[in-house]
Design an enzyme around this catalytic site. Structure first.
Site, PDB file in Angstrom:
ATOM      1  N   HIS A   1       0.803  -1.228   0.000  1.00  0.00           N
ATOM      2  CA  HIS A   1       0.000   0.000   0.000  1.00  0.00           C
ATOM      3  C   HIS A   1       0.834   1.276   0.000  1.00  0.00           C
ATOM      4  O   HIS A   1       0.309   2.365  -0.169  1.00  0.00           O
ATOM      5  CB  HIS A   1      -0.939   0.025   1.213  1.00  0.00           C
TER       6      HIS A   1
HETATM    7  C1  UD1 Z   1      -2.664   5.774   4.600  1.00  0.00           C
HETATM    8  C2  UD1 Z   1      -1.488   6.353   5.376  1.00  0.00           C
HETATM    9  C3  UD1 Z   1      -0.475   5.282   5.702  1.00  0.00           C
HETATM   10  C4  UD1 Z   1      -1.164   4.081   6.352  1.00  0.00           C
HETATM   11  C5  UD1 Z   1      -2.251   3.598   5.401  1.00  0.00           C
HETATM   12  C6  UD1 Z   1      -2.967   2.378   5.940  1.00  0.00           C
HETATM   13  C7  UD1 Z   1      -0.938   8.678   4.914  1.00  0.00           C
HETATM   14  C8  UD1 Z   1       0.076   9.572   4.300  1.00  0.00           C
HETATM   15  N1  UD1 Z   1      -0.793   7.378   4.633  1.00  0.00           N
HETATM   16  O1  UD1 Z   1      -2.241   5.439   3.300  1.00  0.00           O
HETATM   17  O2  UD1 Z   1       0.488   5.799   6.607  1.00  0.00           O
HETATM   18  O3  UD1 Z   1      -0.216   3.062   6.576  1.00  0.00           O
HETATM   19  O4  UD1 Z   1      -3.186   4.658   5.235  1.00  0.00           O
HETATM   20  O5  UD1 Z   1      -3.906   1.920   5.003  1.00  0.00           O
HETATM   21  O6  UD1 Z   1      -1.812   9.126   5.638  1.00  0.00           O
HETATM   22  N2  UD1 Z   1      -9.437   5.140  -0.465  1.00  0.00           N
HETATM   23  C9  UD1 Z   1     -10.592   4.399  -0.660  1.00  0.00           C
HETATM   24  N3  UD1 Z   1     -11.294   3.964   0.423  1.00  0.00           N
HETATM   25  C10 UD1 Z   1     -10.879   4.223   1.689  1.00  0.00           C
HETATM   26  C11 UD1 Z   1      -9.700   4.970   1.872  1.00  0.00           C
HETATM   27  C12 UD1 Z   1      -8.990   5.405   0.805  1.00  0.00           C
HETATM   28  O7  UD1 Z   1     -10.984   4.141  -1.798  1.00  0.00           O
HETATM   29  O8  UD1 Z   1     -11.539   3.820   2.646  1.00  0.00           O
HETATM   30  C13 UD1 Z   1      -8.638   5.623  -1.587  1.00  0.00           C
HETATM   31  C14 UD1 Z   1      -8.355   7.116  -1.505  1.00  0.00           C
HETATM   32  O9  UD1 Z   1      -9.368   7.841  -2.119  1.00  0.00           O
HETATM   33  C15 UD1 Z   1      -7.014   7.223  -2.199  1.00  0.00           C
HETATM   34  C16 UD1 Z   1      -6.327   5.920  -1.888  1.00  0.00           C
HETATM   35  O10 UD1 Z   1      -7.360   5.002  -1.512  1.00  0.00           O
HETATM   36  O11 UD1 Z   1      -7.195   7.314  -3.582  1.00  0.00           O
HETATM   37  C17 UD1 Z   1      -5.278   6.035  -0.821  1.00  0.00           C
HETATM   38  O12 UD1 Z   1      -5.844   6.437   0.430  1.00  0.00           O
HETATM   39  P1  UD1 Z   1      -5.120   7.480   1.390  1.00  0.00           P
HETATM   40  O13 UD1 Z   1      -6.052   7.857   2.456  1.00  0.00           O
HETATM   41  O14 UD1 Z   1      -4.481   8.530   0.540  1.00  0.00           O
HETATM   42  O15 UD1 Z   1      -3.899   6.766   2.077  1.00  0.00           O
HETATM   43  P2  UD1 Z   1      -3.353   5.282   2.138  1.00  0.00           P
HETATM   44  O16 UD1 Z   1      -2.604   4.936   0.911  1.00  0.00           O
HETATM   45  O17 UD1 Z   1      -4.431   4.337   2.589  1.00  0.00           O
END
Ligand code: UD1
Length: 351
Positions: free
Chosen positions: A203
């Site tokens: 991730h």
């Molecule tokens: C985040 C944290 C990371 C943690 C990880 C655990 C930061 C910088 N990173 O990364 O430290 O280890 O979470 O998972 O805060 N999305 C969905 N559904 C959700 C959540 C997110 O579709 O429930 C999508 C978002 O729209 C985005 C992508 O997934 O496009 C990434 O989500 P994001 O919240 O940016 O951070 P993570 O990569 O999950």
């Protein structure tokens, strides 16, 4: 005493679980704010119900509407103004290293949400200045009044940065939860996948946002002789869709797992491939073989104790066929505080 916890992502629900239990047992009033950074039910709600965390008092819903990292941080910092209506707090607890953590720490500065800002899981360093989580950790540690360190190495880093007076070594609250659930995690449906297979999670931005690296990792999975179970993280899903890369046929994609399902699977698979700080620690605590898809870790004790092997390009595709000397689990657990971190957290607030 009144305590406010701000959470918002999957690893934070997990960290909060034992802290909430301990605070409530000590008769402390504990309110919870969910930033909503992780908004999908299988990344958030399932953890609240399974880990018996009370429904948060406020949900800021920053996840869906914040396209970029800075946007997400700014939105938490700004929207937290509405938390003033929850009244005054003695302590505001923020956890780990996500955008929600740093957003909440900034909100605390801006709106004076409580008397003291407390960082749970403070002092972890990878040494990579460009890593978003490292930047988040650094900022929050330097804003916090009380830094609660999970390991001796984290303590050392805080001292080296001149934050010695703010620190207290409590151990890792994730180990408390891990040890507490070890005996009563029921066999779940995912177990039927486990025998002889590998569990893989990816991730991190540094692995997924660089197309060349993502392509390398996807190809490498094909070179493992075992089949691989991959609970899909939303960031990986998005990057695979954008790049039109297909996972190899030995990889079986499943939906994100709950905490207990993960622990159950972890104990039954032939090994773990991950870039997650949380899952790599749990693999170590369970004595599972683990390849870490990074060249650094915030937990160097996992390397010195022989619990995991860094393999940032996934080149060691025969790793799980090789003999492996298991680390002394008691020593591994002790290096993370032995399972009493939440108790020490409450004592640190009382001190
Ligand atoms: C985040 C944290 C990371 C943690 C990880 C655990 C930061 C910088 N990173 O990364 O430290 O280890 O979470 O998972 O805060 N999305 C969905 N559904 C959700 C959540 C997110 O579709 O429930 C999508 C978002 O729209 C985005 C992508 O997934 O496009 C990434 O989500 P994001 O919240 O940016 O951070 P993570 O990569 O999950």
């Amino acid at each position: 005493m009144r305590v406010l916890s701000v959470i918002g992502t999957r690893p934070q629900y997990i960290k909060l679980a034992v802290v909430n239990r301990e605070l409530v047992q000590a008769g402390i009033e504990h309110r919870i704010v969910d930033t909503g950074q992780h908004y999908s039910a299988d990344m958030s709600e399932v953890f609240l119900s399974e880990l018996e965390i009370p429904k948060p008092d406020v949900n800021l819903s920053v996840g869906i509407s914040s396209p970029s990292r800075l946007n997400q941080i700014a939105k938490v910092a700004k929207d937290s103004g509405e938390l003033k209506r929850l009244g005054e707090f003695n302590f505001v607890l923020v956890y780990g290293d996500t955008n929600s953590t740093v957003g909440a720490a900034l909100a605390h500065q801006r709106y004076s949400l409580g008397e003291k800002l407390v960082h749970v899981e403070a002092g972890l360093r990878s040494g990579l200045d460009t890593q978003p989580e490292e930047q988040n950790r650094f900022v929050v540690d330097h804003l916090a009044d009380l830094n609660l360190a999970p390991t001796a190495t984290a303590m050392k880093s805080l001292h080296a940065e001149g934050l010695g007076e703010t620190t207290s070594l409590i151990g890792d609250v994730m180990l408390d939860l891990f040890l507490g659930t070890i005996d009563y995690t029921p066999e779940s449906v995912v177990s039927r996948y486990a025998q002889g297979r590998l569990l893989c999670t990816l991730h991190r931005a540094e692995n997924l946002d660089d197309l060349g690296q993502l392509q390398r990792l996807v190809q490498a999975l094909n070179d493992f002789s075992q089949s691989v179970i991959l609970p899909m993280h939303p960031r990986l899903k998005l990057r695979l869709e954008q790049s039109e890369l297909a996972l190899p046929p030995n990889v079986e994609v499943i939906a994100p797992l709950s905490y207990r399902e993960t622990q159950d699977l972890l104990r039954r698979v032939a090994g773990v491939i991950t870039d997650s700080g949380g899952l790599s620690r749990e693999a170590a605590w369970a004595g599972a073989k683990c390849l870490l898809v990074r060249d650094v870790t915030e937990f160097p004790e996992l390397l010195s104790l022989g619990c995991l092997v860094p393999d940032p390009q996934l080149e060691q595709t025969d790793f799980f066929e090789r003999d492996y000397e298991t680390a002394d689990l008691n020593k591994v657990h002790q290096a993370f505080g032995g399972g009493v971190a939440a108790q020490k957290l409450v004592k640190a607030l009382d001190a």
